[in-house]
Design a protein around this motif. Structure first.
Motif, PDB file in Angstrom:
ATOM      1  N   ARG A 259     -32.212  23.647 -37.335  1.00 61.05           N
ATOM      2  CA  ARG A 259     -30.780  24.037 -37.047  1.00 61.05           C
ATOM      3  C   ARG A 259     -30.665  24.191 -35.503  1.00 61.05           C
ATOM      4  NH1 ARG A 259     -31.253  27.855 -41.301  1.00 61.05           N
ATOM      5  NH2 ARG A 259     -31.355  29.653 -39.843  1.00 61.05           N
ATOM      6  N   CYS A 260     -31.492  24.881 -34.746  1.00 60.23           N
ATOM      7  CA  CYS A 260     -31.178  24.934 -33.441  1.00 60.23           C
ATOM      8  C   CYS A 260     -31.508  23.853 -32.672  1.00 60.23           C
ATOM      9  CB  CYS A 260     -32.136  26.083 -32.862  1.00 60.23           C
ATOM     10  SG  CYS A 260     -31.892  27.585 -33.326  1.00 60.23           S
ATOM     11  N   LEU A 261     -32.346  22.958 -33.296  1.00 64.58           N
ATOM     12  CA  LEU A 261     -32.438  21.591 -32.412  1.00 64.58           C
ATOM     13  C   LEU A 261     -31.406  20.453 -33.023  1.00 64.58           C
ATOM     14  CD1 LEU A 261     -36.296  20.754 -33.402  1.00 64.58           C
ATOM     15  CD2 LEU A 261     -35.270  20.853 -31.352  1.00 64.58           C
ATOM     16  N   THR A 262     -30.812  20.819 -34.031  1.00 60.61           N
ATOM     17  CA  THR A 262     -29.430  19.926 -34.306  1.00 60.61           C
ATOM     18  C   THR A 262     -28.510  20.385 -33.133  1.00 60.61           C
ATOM     19  OG1 THR A 262     -30.087  19.906 -36.534  1.00 60.61           O
ATOM     20  CG2 THR A 262     -27.720  19.307 -35.769  1.00 60.61           C
ATOM     21  N   ILE A 263     -28.297  21.695 -32.657  1.00 59.29           N
ATOM     22  CA  ILE A 263     -27.272  22.100 -31.766  1.00 59.29           C
ATOM     23  C   ILE A 263     -27.839  21.606 -30.459  1.00 59.29           C
ATOM     24  CG2 ILE A 263     -26.175  23.862 -30.869  1.00 59.29           C
ATOM     25  CD1 ILE A 263     -25.095  23.078 -33.807  1.00 59.29           C
ATOM     26  N   GLU A 264     -29.160  21.847 -29.985  1.00 59.36           N
ATOM     27  CA  GLU A 264     -29.477  21.565 -28.732  1.00 59.36           C
ATOM     28  C   GLU A 264     -30.783  20.833 -28.755  1.00 59.36           C
ATOM     29  OE1 GLU A 264     -30.270  21.103 -25.615  1.00 59.36           O
ATOM     30  OE2 GLU A 264     -28.473  22.564 -25.318  1.00 59.36           O
ATOM     31  N   PRO A 265     -30.568  19.777 -28.581  1.00 57.86           N
ATOM     32  CA  PRO A 265     -31.878  18.801 -28.639  1.00 57.86           C
ATOM     33  C   PRO A 265     -32.976  19.090 -27.386  1.00 57.86           C
ATOM     34  CG  PRO A 265     -29.938  17.319 -28.820  1.00 57.86           C
ATOM     35  CD  PRO A 265     -29.650  18.730 -28.404  1.00 57.86           C
ATOM     36  N   ARG A 266     -32.569  19.697 -26.417  1.00 61.66           N
ATOM     37  CA  ARG A 266     -33.684  19.995 -25.536  1.00 61.66           C
ATOM     38  C   ARG A 266     -34.734  21.020 -25.889  1.00 61.66           C
ATOM     39  NH1 ARG A 266     -30.042  22.013 -20.214  1.00 61.66           N
ATOM     40  NH2 ARG A 266     -28.701  22.658 -22.168  1.00 61.66           N
ATOM     41  N   LEU A 267     -34.381  21.666 -27.188  1.00 66.76           N
ATOM     42  CA  LEU A 267     -35.390  22.699 -27.382  1.00 66.76           C
ATOM     43  C   LEU A 267     -36.479  21.674 -28.036  1.00 66.76           C
ATOM     44  CD1 LEU A 267     -32.982  25.212 -29.252  1.00 66.76           C
ATOM     45  CD2 LEU A 267     -34.596  25.566 -27.197  1.00 66.76           C
ATOM     46  N   ALA A 268     -36.575  20.509 -28.389  1.00 63.94           N
ATOM     47  CA  ALA A 268     -37.371  19.843 -29.025  1.00 63.94           C
ATOM     48  C   ALA A 268     -38.659  19.633 -27.915  1.00 63.94           C
ATOM     49  CB  ALA A 268     -37.031  18.425 -29.106  1.00 63.94           C
ATOM     50  N   ASP A 269     -38.411  19.736 -26.410  1.00 65.19           N
ATOM     51  CA  ASP A 269     -39.551  19.967 -25.646  1.00 65.19           C
ATOM     52  C   ASP A 269     -39.925  21.199 -25.527  1.00 65.19           C
ATOM     53  OD1 ASP A 269     -39.013  17.120 -25.120  1.00 65.19           O
ATOM     54  OD2 ASP A 269     -37.443  17.638 -23.595  1.00 65.19           O
ATOM     55  N   ALA A 270     -39.617  22.446 -26.229  1.00 64.10           N
ATOM     56  CA  ALA A 270     -40.070  23.724 -25.864  1.00 64.10           C
ATOM     57  C   ALA A 270     -41.250  23.799 -26.654  1.00 64.10           C
ATOM     58  CB  ALA A 270     -38.821  24.570 -26.325  1.00 64.10           C
ATOM     59  N   GLU A 271     -42.244  24.853 -26.223  1.00 66.04           N
ATOM     60  CA  GLU A 271     -43.484  25.507 -26.859  1.00 66.04           C
ATOM     61  C   GLU A 271     -43.034  26.603 -27.795  1.00 66.04           C
ATOM     62  OE1 GLU A 271     -47.558  27.432 -25.865  1.00 66.04           O
ATOM     63  OE2 GLU A 271     -46.356  26.586 -24.424  1.00 66.04           O
ATOM     64  N   VAL A 272     -43.664  26.382 -28.951  1.00 63.32           N
ATOM     65  CA  VAL A 272     -43.307  27.799 -29.869  1.00 63.32           C
ATOM     66  C   VAL A 272     -44.404  28.810 -29.527  1.00 63.32           C
ATOM     67  CG1 VAL A 272     -43.623  28.576 -32.300  1.00 63.32           C
ATOM     68  CG2 VAL A 272     -42.575  26.283 -31.795  1.00 63.32           C
ATOM     69  N   LEU A 273     -43.843  29.886 -28.901  1.00 60.07           N
ATOM     70  CA  LEU A 273     -44.566  30.672 -28.481  1.00 60.07           C
ATOM     71  C   LEU A 273     -45.132  32.044 -29.429  1.00 60.07           C
ATOM     72  CD1 LEU A 273     -42.611  31.483 -25.321  1.00 60.07           C
ATOM     73  CD2 LEU A 273     -44.464  30.086 -25.543  1.00 60.07           C
ATOM     74  N   GLU A 274     -43.934  32.201 -30.431  1.00 56.71           N
ATOM     75  CA  GLU A 274     -44.319  33.198 -31.475  1.00 56.71           C
ATOM     76  C   GLU A 274     -43.368  33.121 -32.462  1.00 56.71           C
ATOM     77  OE1 GLU A 274     -44.698  37.380 -30.330  1.00 56.71           O
ATOM     78  OE2 GLU A 274     -43.052  37.068 -28.775  1.00 56.71           O
ATOM     79  N   THR A 275     -43.561  33.606 -33.748  1.00 58.25           N
ATOM     80  CA  THR A 275     -42.602  34.173 -34.744  1.00 58.25           C
ATOM     81  C   THR A 275     -42.617  35.396 -34.703  1.00 58.25           C
ATOM     82  OG1 THR A 275     -42.732  32.106 -35.798  1.00 58.25           O
ATOM     83  CG2 THR A 275     -41.626  33.713 -37.167  1.00 58.25           C
ATOM     84  N   VAL A 276     -41.248  36.200 -34.755  1.00 59.58           N
ATOM     85  CA  VAL A 276     -41.305  37.710 -35.095  1.00 59.58           C
ATOM     86  C   VAL A 276     -40.123  37.930 -36.073  1.00 59.58           C
ATOM     87  CG1 VAL A 276     -41.975  37.981 -32.509  1.00 59.58           C
ATOM     88  CG2 VAL A 276     -39.457  37.757 -32.996  1.00 59.58           C
ATOM     89  N   THR A 277     -40.482  39.123 -36.456  1.00 61.59           N
ATOM     90  CA  THR A 277     -39.635  39.772 -37.668  1.00 61.59           C
ATOM     91  C   THR A 277     -39.432  41.397 -37.339  1.00 61.59           C
ATOM     92  OG1 THR A 277     -41.469  40.288 -38.983  1.00 61.59           O
ATOM     93  CG2 THR A 277     -40.687  38.061 -39.308  1.00 61.59           C
ATOM     94  N   GLY A 278     -38.241  41.809 -37.831  1.00 61.13           N
ATOM     95  CA  GLY A 278     -38.051  43.004 -37.737  1.00 61.13           C
ATOM     96  C   GLY A 278     -37.047  43.383 -39.033  1.00 61.13           C
ATOM     97  N   LEU A 279     -37.104  44.619 -39.432  1.00 58.74           N
ATOM     98  CA  LEU A 279     -36.149  45.357 -40.480  1.00 58.74           C
ATOM     99  C   LEU A 279     -34.936  46.184 -39.720  1.00 58.74           C
ATOM    100  CD1 LEU A 279     -39.012  46.617 -42.935  1.00 58.74           C
ATOM    101  CD2 LEU A 279     -37.850  44.277 -42.982  1.00 58.74           C
ATOM    102  N   ARG A 280     -33.882  45.453 -39.919  1.00 57.06           N
ATOM    103  CA  ARG A 280     -32.643  46.176 -39.135  1.00 57.06           C
ATOM    104  C   ARG A 280     -32.255  47.413 -40.329  1.00 57.06           C
ATOM    105  NH1 ARG A 280     -31.236  40.473 -39.571  1.00 57.06           N
ATOM    106  NH2 ARG A 280     -31.506  39.473 -37.606  1.00 57.06           N
ATOM    107  N   PRO A 281     -31.794  48.388 -39.622  1.00 57.26           N
ATOM    108  CA  PRO A 281     -31.420  49.488 -40.359  1.00 57.26           C
ATOM    109  C   PRO A 281     -29.993  49.446 -41.058  1.00 57.26           C
ATOM    110  CG  PRO A 281     -30.961  49.938 -38.149  1.00 57.26           C
ATOM    111  CD  PRO A 281     -31.737  48.723 -38.304  1.00 57.26           C
ATOM    112  N   GLY A 282     -29.809  48.836 -42.391  1.00 58.10           N
ATOM    113  CA  GLY A 282     -28.417  48.512 -42.746  1.00 58.10           C
ATOM    114  C   GLY A 282     -27.987  49.792 -43.336  1.00 58.10           C
TER     115      GLY A 282
END
Length: 341
Positions: A259-282
């Motif tokens: 989805r992000c690449l579709t909006i911003e093609p320059r991200l294709a040249d970016a390195e994936v640094l990490e994937t992070v998760t969290g639990l928001r307090p709904g």
């Protein structure tokens, strides 16, 4: 010139439970008002949900609506001031917001607070979107910002102690005032079953030169957003109500990237640094109120959902007012932030 009150060496320390953005900000407000403050937390700030946030100040639509507007406005003033101070991790960023909820004739009251908000012409929007707005909003680089908050708290005399808290009465036994900023942890700590986890996942990329924030405004469980910081871009987004498992989902990672690449093609040249998760307090509404706790006074400040950063300073200043209702002047916590370095 400092407006801090004089701290008494004999004063009993106040205890703030929780070291995320709400806990640290509240502790700072108390410490800078002259109170000795100790923060008790099960984990350090770098391990809290706050560290993985985007994090953009923006419109919040949580209840109680009238108070939320005031909290938003106060936080905006603080963040605008912090953006002028080097080393805070806060900057005023250009923002493009698009999506189905941008297609409205009458904007909600929250929109009146957004600096520089203006509608976009269709030609200014990415393919697939017909409505959008541009604005300038505070963007917060959370790792740098949390470090800044830690330093500011220390400079004001506050201390952090890593210790699990199973009951607020533990704090009430040693402190006359206890502030509960435990986020989702309040579900067990105070038996608040209105709190529900809202699972979120971000993919963090190196920054190929982006400056503008992109946010899709939608009620869908998945959407497109990316937040460019100096060294990285935080890409999202997703919300999954009721999910406690924080394990990253590779399929979600792939959908976010596409989805992000579709909006911003320059991200294709970016390195994936990490994937992070969290639990928001709904929670149906933010809980910000005081109540007796044995011989102590307890102030609750939790349940901010995905708006913890947006509401942080406004809620912290009100929580500090409630905590020190009998010892501080009413305007002590509404002043402009000082240029701490």
């Amino acid at each position: 010139m400092s407006t801090h009150t004089v701290r008494s060496d004999n004063a009993e320390p106040l205890v703030v439970v929780g070291a995320g953005v709400s806990g640290l900000t509240t502790a700072i407000c108390l410490a800078e008002a002259g109170s000795p403050v100790r923060v008790w937390a099960a984990e350090p700030p770098a391990q809290t949900t706050s560290i993985v946030a985007g994090a953009l100040w923006g419109p919040a639509f949580q209840e109680p609506a009238s108070q939320t507007l005031a909290w938003m406005a106060q936080s905006l003033r603080d963040f605008q001031e912090l953006a002028r101070v080097a080393g805070t991790g806060v900057r005023l960023a250009p923002v493009l917001a698009v999506g189905e909820l941008a297609n409205v004739d009458e904007l909600p009251p929250q929109a009146d607070l957004v600096p520089g908000l203006r509608r976009c012409a269709p030609s200014q929007l990415p393919p697939g979107f017909t409505h959008g707005f541009r604005a300038t909003m505070p963007l917060i680089d959370m790792p740098r910002y949390l470090e800044y908050l830690l330093n500011r708290l220390s400079a004001a005399g506050g201390e952090i102690e890593i210790r699990p808290v199973e009951s607020l009465t533990e704090a009430a036994e040693v402190a006359p005032i206890v502030v509960n900023c435990t986020g989702l942890g309040a579900r067990e700590l105070v038996g608040d079953d209105t709190l529900q986890p809202m699972f979120g996942q971000h993919v963090v990329l190196s920054n190929p030169g982006l400056d503008q924030v992109f946010v899709e405004v939608t009620e869908a469980e998945e959407w497109t957003c990316f937040f460019p910081h100096p060294q990285r871009v935080v890409c999202g987004g997703i919300r999954v109500p009721g999910r406690w498992d924080r394990t990253p989902d590779p399929d979600v990672t792939e959908r976010i990237l596409q989805r992000c690449l579709t909006i911003e093609p320059r991200l294709a040249d970016a390195e994936v640094l990490e994937t992070v998760t969290g639990l928001r307090p709904g929670r149906p509404a933010v809980r910000l109120e005081a109540e007796p706790l044995g011989r102590a006074r307890c102030v609750h400040n939790y349940g901010h959902g995905s708006n913890g950063v947006t509401l942080s300073w406004g809620c912290a200043r009100q929580a500090a007012r409630l905590a020190l209702a009998s010892t501080a002047s009413s305007d002590e916590f509404d002043r402009k932030p000082e240029a701490h370095k």
